[in-house]
Design a protein around this motif. Structure first.
Motif: not given
Length: 253
Positions: A202-211
């Motif tokens: 998930l971090t690779r797909v959406a880095p802005a989420l700061n999973a």
């Protein structure tokens, strides 16, 4: 009225008591600090008196030097047997440590002086649960029965301790401990590992989420949710470990 004391039987009973007391000091559940040392000594000596007619059959009185050697030998036998039982049941504590490690609870670890366990919540909880199950299920009686049968393998009359066989037994016990710990905590550890993998993707797909900031509450929630399944399986695990402990003491199933 004359009082006759069989010195040979009294001496053999004392040696048996040394082995039993040394075992109770090291082996769970008797090593728990809630049991006073006086209780352990009384339990060991009382059990030694009970098994004296069997274990002292054919025993002959020793001289001072031979008696001191036999005393140290029985002390070592009791400590080794107790440590074998400790290694078997340390698998439950190790499983709790794995759950704490992968669930993110290791920052809250503390030392429990009663059970002499240094770990976080699940480490101490698993340890206390296993001790309670040993007494509730009567597993401690099987351990005491195996301890009594250990006099068949290492009798008092022989006076010898097969020290060359201790190292293979300890190595096998260590291997069995780690294997049992992985078998107990393995399913939950796999779930937590897959949660880490999912958060990484998930971090690779959406880095802005700061999973990864979301990972701590997610992993804690998964740990609490699936820990109930481990506790449901804990009675059968303790029963199996009790059988392994008896086999380690007696050298046979």
């Amino acid at each position: 009225m004359d009082l006759f004391v069989d010195a040979a039987r009294l001496e053999g009973t004392m040696l048996a008591g040394v082995r039993l007391v040394a075992f109770f000091v090291v082996a769970p559940p008797f090593s728990y600090k809630a049991f006073p040392g006086v209780v352990k000594v009384i339990l060991g000596l009382g059990l030694a008196i009970g098994v004296a007619p069997k274990v002292t059959a054919g025993y002959e009185q020793l001289d001072t030097a031979a008696f001191l050697v036999a005393l140290v030998t029985q002390l070592l036998v009791g400590l080794v047997l107790g440590f074998m039982v400790y290694l078997v049941f340390a698998a439950v504590q190790s499983a709790g440590a794995l759950v704490d490690l992968f669930g993110g609870f290791t920052l809250a670890q503390a030392y429990d002086p009663q059970s002499q366990v240094n770990g976080a919540q699940f480490t101490r909880l698993f340890q206390m649960a296993s001790l309670a199950l040993l007494f509730a299920s009567g597993g401690y009686q099987l351990i005491i029965g195996g301890l009594v049968r250990s006099f068949d393998g290492v009798p008092l009359v022989d006076g010898r301790f097969p020290i060359d066989g201790v190292a293979p037994m300890l190595v096998a016990a260590f291997g069995q401990m780690f294997l049992a710990a992985l078998q107990i905590a393995g399913p939950l550890v796999v779930v937590l590992f897959l949660a880490d993998v999912g958060l990484g993707l998930l971090t690779r797909v959406a880095p802005a989420l700061n999973a990864f900031q979301m990972g701590f509450p997610i992993k804690i929630g998964l740990t609490v949710l699936f820990a109930g399944a481990l506790f449901m399986a804990l009675p059968s695990v303790v029963s199996s470990l009790t059988g392994d402990a008896v086999q380690a003491i007696t050298g046979r199933g």
